[in-house]
Write an enzyme that holds these catalytic residues in place. Structure first.
Site, PDB file in Angstrom:
ATOM      1  N   ALA A 126    -101.125  94.437-100.042  1.00 53.23           N
ATOM      2  CA  ALA A 126    -101.184  94.586-101.499  1.00 53.23           C
ATOM      3  C   ALA A 126    -102.605  94.313-101.949  1.00 53.23           C
ATOM      4  CB  ALA A 126    -100.219  93.613-102.180  1.00 53.23           C
ATOM      5  N   ALA A 128    -105.017  94.033-105.662  1.00 54.20           N
ATOM      6  CA  ALA A 128    -105.137  94.057-107.123  1.00 54.20           C
ATOM      7  C   ALA A 128    -106.584  93.737-107.488  1.00 54.20           C
ATOM      8  CB  ALA A 128    -104.175  93.053-107.750  1.00 54.20           C
ATOM      9  N   SER A 129    -106.850  93.652-108.780  1.00 59.48           N
ATOM     10  CA  SER A 129    -108.230  93.483-109.236  1.00 59.48           C
ATOM     11  C   SER A 129    -108.811  92.120-108.871  1.00 59.48           C
ATOM     12  CB  SER A 129    -108.306  93.692-110.747  1.00 59.48           C
ATOM     13  OG  SER A 129    -107.449  92.783-111.400  1.00 59.48           O
ATOM     14  N   ILE A 130    -107.969  91.091-108.785  1.00 59.07           N
ATOM     15  CA  ILE A 130    -108.451  89.741-108.527  1.00 59.07           C
ATOM     16  C   ILE A 130    -108.392  89.392-107.042  1.00 59.07           C
ATOM     17  CG2 ILE A 130    -108.012  87.289-108.987  1.00 59.07           C
ATOM     18  CD1 ILE A 130    -109.224  88.692-111.339  1.00 59.07           C
ATOM     19  N   ALA A 131    -107.343  89.818-106.346  1.00 51.50           N
ATOM     20  CA  ALA A 131    -107.148  89.385-104.962  1.00 51.50           C
ATOM     21  C   ALA A 131    -106.375  90.441-104.177  1.00 51.50           C
ATOM     22  CB  ALA A 131    -106.397  88.052-104.941  1.00 51.50           C
ATOM     23  N   VAL A 133    -103.681  90.743-100.379  1.00 53.66           N
ATOM     24  CA  VAL A 133    -102.790  89.951 -99.528  1.00 53.66           C
ATOM     25  C   VAL A 133    -102.747  90.554 -98.126  1.00 53.66           C
ATOM     26  CG1 VAL A 133    -100.432  89.102 -99.219  1.00 53.66           C
ATOM     27  CG2 VAL A 133    -101.393  89.284-101.527  1.00 53.66           C
ATOM     28  N   ASP A 285     -94.344  87.143-115.344  1.00 51.97           N
ATOM     29  CA  ASP A 285     -94.842  88.434-114.858  1.00 51.97           C
ATOM     30  C   ASP A 285     -93.750  89.098-114.012  1.00 51.97           C
ATOM     31  OD1 ASP A 285     -96.704  90.429-114.721  1.00 51.97           O
ATOM     32  OD2 ASP A 285     -97.875  89.546-113.114  1.00 51.97           O
TER      33      ASP A 285
END
Length: 523
Positions: A126, A128-131, A133, A285
């Site tokens: 996965a 996303a913009s911040i981190a 996995v 979320d």
């Protein structure tokens, strides 16, 4: 120079999607509105304004995407069409180089990757913009458990700080020039986003959120929360238990596996209302990308929650406000809804309760024309917030976050079961919570909770009461009391001196008598 180039790119994207026309037409200065019409000449701006704004934010990159996502939760500030369109923003970006991820993990945990893990999958699962996995397996010395490793993108702080600086500048311009600028509070919104982003940059905070939710949900028998490996958690890397399940959006696959879809929908509502009204601590979320369903025999049909960067918290006052609003709404007691808004202290004192009641009735009464199963609690809250905006009510951020999450839960529940009656599922929780707040049972519960504090302060109670009474006196009375005490002290000193003199005189006379008696006896 870099900020100037970034600002020029923002201007180019804004012109391409016609955001200048969207924004300038709302400015209070007439010449800016004229400029908007001139700039719109010759451009195709037929797409809805919300769609154009969404596409522009996606073009500007992940930080602006996150800003749009945060804005979509502020339905108390934005028009509905824009808020609905911004809610479609997806925080998905291409993964960064796995070698950078490995270097970040080794730097954060202080060991080579092959000493930290028996195996490490360099392909992220996965991003996303911040981190992003990665899956891994712990060494045999740590029981060889399968884990998920979440690692921050390198250099995110500098990127975020640069874009936030530009956002603060733009917010100041908007507040100065736009006629609705002060109501929308752009600088406060950017400050809220700043806090939101920097909270997400601290992965230990996310790990702590997960640990608290896991503790709260223990024993409920409906949801699984991954366990954190605290000795492998830092600000930029966290390691958690790997969770296996089927994404909740794959309904046909779940149905084929034998999962009771109707029960699954009801369980989601039960989990949410338990978190809200029992714990006052909820996963904020809960979109389908963050939820899976377990097919393991011992936890078959349980929810699996992921990604704990956004958590909502509610005070006892917030919970009471929500429960009473929902119950009053379904009893069509609109005056009570209006009174609750006034009692909250968020409404200006000059607002008349009758006027607010009429506005609430106008918005809420049409809801009862539809079947009960089609009534949306999230929409009810949203409409109440819209009414409140007309009366300049300061809606609390935690309630707006809850309303956004409630819409997610409702949407997910009705995607699983279109016949889901949310009110019938939620009502027992609201009733039980209200009963826990009134009557003898509530009194004994609160008394047990406060008993340790009472035990600490009870011995000091007389002194505290005396001090409080002294403080409560009128200034003139306090001065009189001070003078009386001073006079009493002088009197006490005089009496002590007199008593000392008398005792000394008696003692002298006794000694004199004894001396005389000895003299005469000796003679």
């Amino acid at each position: 120079m870099r900020r100037l180039l970034r600002l020029l790119r923002i201007a180019r994207v804004a012109l391409h999607y016609g955001l200048d026309q969207l924004v300038l037409s709302g400015f209070r200065h007439r010449w800016l509105r004229v400029l908007a019409r001139v700039l719109a000449t010759g451009r195709n701006l037929e797409a809805p304004r919300g769609q154009r704004l969404r596409l522009a934010l996606e073009s500007l990159g992940p930080i602006f995407v996150k800003f749009g996502q945060m804005l979509s939760t502020r339905r108390d500030l934005l028009p509905l069409d824009i808020a609905d369109e911004l809610a479609k923003l997806q925080d998905r970006v291409p993964p960064f180089d796995s070698e950078l991820a490995v270097a970040q993990i080794e730097r954060a945990l202080g060991k080579p990757i092959d000493q930290l893990f028996a195996s490490f999958d360099r392909t992220p699962v996965a991003s996303a913009s911040i981190a992003q996995v990665h899956f891994a397996v712990l060494p045999p010395s740590q029981d060889g458990h399968e884990v998920a490793v979440k690692v921050l993108r390198p250099g995110m702080r500098n990127i975020i700080d640069q874009d936030l600086h530009l956002m603060r500048t733009l917010a100041g311009w908007v507040e100065w020039a736009w006629e609705d600028g002060k109501r929308l509070k752009p600088r406060e919104v950017v400050a809220e986003f700043d806090k939101y982003l920097h909270d997400e940059l601290d992965l230990v905070r996310e790990a702590a959120n997960a640990a608290q939710l896991r503790r709260n949900m223990d024993g409920l028998g409906l949801v699984l929360i991954p366990q954190m490996y605290w000795d492998l958690c830092t600000e930029s890397v966290i390691v958690m238990e790997r969770m296996r399940g089927v994404p909740i959006s794959q309904v046909e696959r779940l149905r084929a596996a034998g999962v009771d879809i109707r029960k699954l929908a009801q369980s989601g509502v039960e989990i949410f209302f338990t978190q809200v009204f029992r714990d006052g601590y909820f996963h904020a979320d809960m979109h389908p990308g963050n939820i899976m369903v377990s097919l393991a025999p011992e936890t078959f049909g349980w929810y699996i929650a992921l990604d704990f960067g956004i958590i909502g918290t509610l005070s006892e006052f917030d919970k009471d406000y929500l429960a009473q609003n929902f119950i009053a709404f379904f009893q069509r007691d609109y005056r009570r809804v209006a009174e609750l808004h006034l009692e909250s202290g968020w409404v200006p004192s000059e607002v008349r309760v009758e006027e607010l009641e009429a506005a609430v009735r106008t918005v809420c009464e049409p809801q009862f024309e539809r079947p009960l199963k089609d009534i949306s609690l999230g929409q009810i809250l949203m409409r109440l917030f819209q009414v409140s905006r007309r009366f300049k009510v300061e809606i609390q951020p935690q309630l707006v976050l809850l309303q956004k999450t409630l819409l997610n839960v409702e949407g997910l529940g009705r995607q699983l079961d279109p016949e889901l009656d949310l009110w019938s599922t939620a009502q027992p929780f609201l009733r039980r919570w209200m009963q826990s707040q009134v009557g003898w049972r509530a009194f004994t519960t609160h008394l047990r909770k406060e008993a340790p504090r009472f035990a600490q302060y009870f011995p000091a109670l007389p002194r505290l009461i005396h001090h409080a009474l002294e403080q409560a006196q009128h200034p003139a009375e306090r001065e009189l009391t001070r003078q009386l005490l001073q006079e009493q002290r002088r009197t006490n000193a005089l009496l002590q001196g007199l008593i000392g003199f008398v005792v000394g005189l008696v003692f002298f006379l006794v000694l004199l008598a004894l001396w005389n008696a000895r003299f005469w006896l000796g003679a």
